[in-house]
Design an enzyme around this catalytic site. Structure first.
Site, PDB file in Angstrom:
ATOM      1  N   ASP A   1       0.830  -1.211   0.000  1.00  0.00           N
ATOM      2  CA  ASP A   1       0.000   0.000   0.000  1.00  0.00           C
ATOM      3  C   ASP A   1       0.862   1.258   0.000  1.00  0.00           C
ATOM      4  OD1 ASP A   1       1.030  -0.323   2.509  1.00  0.00           O
ATOM      5  OD2 ASP A   1      -0.785   0.253   3.578  1.00  0.00           O
ATOM      6  N   GLU A   2       2.049   1.165  -0.588  1.00  0.00           N
ATOM      7  CA  GLU A   2       2.974   2.296  -0.624  1.00  0.00           C
ATOM      8  C   GLU A   2       3.199   2.763  -2.063  1.00  0.00           C
ATOM      9  OE1 GLU A   2       5.698   1.113   3.276  1.00  0.00           O
ATOM     10  OE2 GLU A   2       6.364   0.551   1.263  1.00  0.00           O
TER      11      GLU A   2
END
Length: 482
Positions: A138-139
Site C-alpha cells: 500500500d505504498e
C-alpha cells in the site's frame, strides 16, 4: 509433316509456358502468404517484446511504473541536480491507512480495487511530467520533476491527502482511508536513488507517528534518530539473548488488611554504556522490533521460576500470585495463547497463581480480535487485570464484555489526589460500577500518605505504589530458554 511437327512443338511450348507461368504464380502466392505469416509473427514478437518491456517496468495491478523504473528515473534526476543545482526535485513516499482492514474485511478483490482507485486519485493531483510509481503493498512513491517553488511540494502533498481522505465505494460499502506522506528534497549530496527513497520513507514514518494523515519533510536529525533507534534495538536483542535484564517485584496491597493481593514482576534494563533505559522506551523498541513476545515470555518464565520457590500460603498468610504485563499481540493468534499456557504447564505452575495485566491502550487498537483469547485464559484459571484504565479512550463496554477480575486506575489520576476532587469523584464512580459488575479496583501509583488517605476515605480496597512498598530487585533466576 514438317509443318505439323512445328505446330505440335509450338503448342507444346505454349502449354509448357502456361504451366510454368501457373507454377510461378502459385509459388508467388505461397511466398506472399509465407511473407504475410512471417510479417505477422514479427509484429506479434514485437508486441510481446514491448509487453515484456512494459511489464518489466510497470506494476501489474495499477499499471503504474514500478520500483525499478522509478529508481532509474530518480537516478537521472540526481545527476541533473548535481549538474544544475538550481533545478528542484523531490520524492514523496506515500503510505495508505486502513488498507489491511479493507483487505481483511472485504477481501483482496476490494483491496485491489482500492489501490487502483488510489492511483487514479493521486494521478489527478500531479502534473503530466511527474512520475508516480507503486513501491509495493500500500505504498506509492512520487517524483516531482523540476518544480518552481518548494511550496509546490507541500501544496501537491496536501491535495493528495485531501483526495485520499474522501470516501471510497468498495463492494457497495463506503470505506475511508488516509495517507501519510514523507518528503525528501533531492540534494546534490545524494549518490543513489535508494538514499533519497530511504530518507523519504523515514519522514513518512515520522508522519505516521505524529498521528497519520499528514506530511513531514525529511531532515538529517531523523536519520540520526533512526540510527540511534537501530542501535538500541540491536542492543536490546543482545541483552534479551544474554538475559541481562533485572527483574523487580512490587506488591498490590489490600489497604485494609495490609496483605498482598499479588506481586507484579517487571524488568528494568540498565545498559553498560547507554545507562538506564526507561520501561516505556524499551517496551516500545520491543513492540517495533517484534520482540515483545519474547520479552513477555522472559518475564513469564521468571514469574514461574519464582513461584516454584515461593513459600506456601500457610507460611506467608496469603495465596501467592505473580502478575506479568502481557502484550495484546499474544492474543491475536490462538497458537500464541496456547504457547503461553504450555510455558506455564511445563514450569509446573498452576495458572491460578498467575495474573496477566493488559494495557488499556493496546485493547483500544485491537479489541475485536482478542475476546476469544481472553476468555480462554480466563477458563484456564488466570486472573485478568485491565491496566492503566483511563489513560486512553477505553469504552465502558469493555468492562461489560471482557471477563476482567480487576482494573487498575491509571497513576495520573492518583497523582492529582487529594487536590483534584474531580478525579476523586471519577474514581468513586468507577468503584460504583465495579461493584455492580463484580470486579475490583486497584489504585496504581500511590506515592504519598495524602494520596493513600484520600483513597481510604472513599473506601478503595486495593493499591500499589512506592509509599506502600517499593519495588524489590530479585536475584538472578535460572530460566530455561525453551
Amino acid at each position: 509433316a514438317v509443318a505439323l511437327e512445328r505446330k505440335f512443338r509450338a503448342e507444346a511450348m505454349h502449354a509448357y509456358s502456361e504451366q510454368l507461368e501457373e507454377r510461378v504464380k502459385e509459388r508467388t502466392i505461397e511466398l506472399n502468404r509465407a511473407n504475410d505469416v512471417l510479417r505477422q509473427q514479427i509484429e506479434e514478437r514485437k508486441e510481446i517484446e514491448l509487453k515484456l518491456l512494459h511489464d518489466a517496468h510497470h506494476d501489474s495491478l495499477t499499471d503504474l511504473p514500478n520500483r525499478s523504473m522509478f529508481a532509474s528515473r530518480l537516478e537521472l534526476a540526481i545527476a541533473n541536480k548535481q549538474r544544475y543545482p538550481e533545478n528542484l526535485f523531490a520524492v514523496l513516499f506515500i503510505d495508505l491507512d486502513r488498507f489491511k482492514i479493507i483487505n481483511d474485511t472485504l477481501g483482496h478483490h476490494a483491496g485491489d480495487e482500492f489501490l487502483i482507485e488510489v492511483s487514479k486519485r493521486i494521478t489527478k493531483c500531479i502534473r503530466g511530467h511527474d512520475l508516480l510509481a507503486r513501491h509495493g503493498g500500500d505504498e506509492f512513491v512520487l517524483l516531482l520533476d523540476n518544480f518552481d517553488y518548494t511550496s509546490d511540494v507541500e501544496e501537491i502533498s496536501a491535495r493528495i491527502i485531501d483526495s485520499i481522505s474522501e470516501p471510497f465505494i468498495l463492494d457497495d460499502k463506503e470505506m475511508y482511508s488516509g495517507a501519510s506522506i514523507g518528503i525528501a528534497h533531492v540534494e546534490p549530496y545524494y549518490r543513489s536513488a535508494d538514499e533519497v527513497i530511504r530518507d523519504a520513507d523515514a519522514a513518512m514514518y515520522q508522519a505516521k507517528s505524529l498521528g497519520r494523515g499528514r506530511m513531514v519533510i525529511f531532515d538529517k536529525s531523523m536519520r540520526e534518530r533512526l540510527l540511534e533507534e537501530l542501535e538500541l534495538e540491536n542492543e536490546f536483542r543482545r541483552s534479551l539473548r544474554d538475559r541481562e535484564f533485572e527483574c523487580y517485584l512490587q506488591p498490590v496491597i489490600n489497604l485494609n488488611t495490609k496483605q498482598p493481593l499479588y506481586h507484579e514482576i517487571y524488568v528494568r534494563w540498565v545498559h553498560p554504556s547507554l545507562g538506564k533505559i526507561s520501561r516505556e522506551q524499551f517496551r516500545q523498541v520491543a513492540e517495533q522490533s517484534g520482540l515483545i513476545l519474547e520479552l513477555d515470555l522472559y518475564q513469564l518464565r521468571a514469574a514461574c521460576e519464582l513461584l516454584k520457590t515461593w513459600p506456601d500460603a500457610e507460611r506467608v498468610g496469603y495465596e501467592p500470585k505473580i502478575a506479568v504485563n502481557v502484550s495484546i499481540n499474544h492474543l491475536l493468534q490462538s497458537s500464541l495463547v496456547q504457547k503461553i499456557l504450555n510455558v506455564i504447564s511445563e514450569a509446573g505452575v498452576s495458572p491460578a497463581a498467575l495474573v496477566f495485566e493488559f494495557d488499556e491502550n493496546d485493547l483500544n487498537r485491537r479489541s475485536q480480535y482478542i475476546l476469544p483469547a481472553i476468555k480462554k485464559l480466563k477458563r484456564a484459571g488466570v486472573t485478568l487485570v485491565l491496566d492503566n484504565f483511563g489513560s486512553g479512550l477505553a469504552s465502558l463496554s469493555y468492562l461489560f464484555s471482557y471477563p476482567f477480575d480487576y482494573i487498575k486506575i491509571d497513576h495520573r489520576f492518583i497523582k492529582s489526589l487529594p487536590r483534584s476532587l474531580r478525579n476523586l469523584r471519577l474514581i468513586q464512580s468507577i468503584m460504583l460500577i465495579s461493584g455492580h459488575l463484580k470486579f475490583d479496583v486497584i489504585a496504581e501509583g500511590i506515592d504519598s500518605y495524602s494520596q493513600l488517605e484520600a483513597l481510604t476515605e472513599i473506601e478503595c480496597i486495593y493499591g500499589q505504589g512506592k509509599y506502600l512498598e517499593s519495588s524489590q530487585l530479585l536475584p538472578a533466576l535460572n530460566q530455561s530458554s525453551a
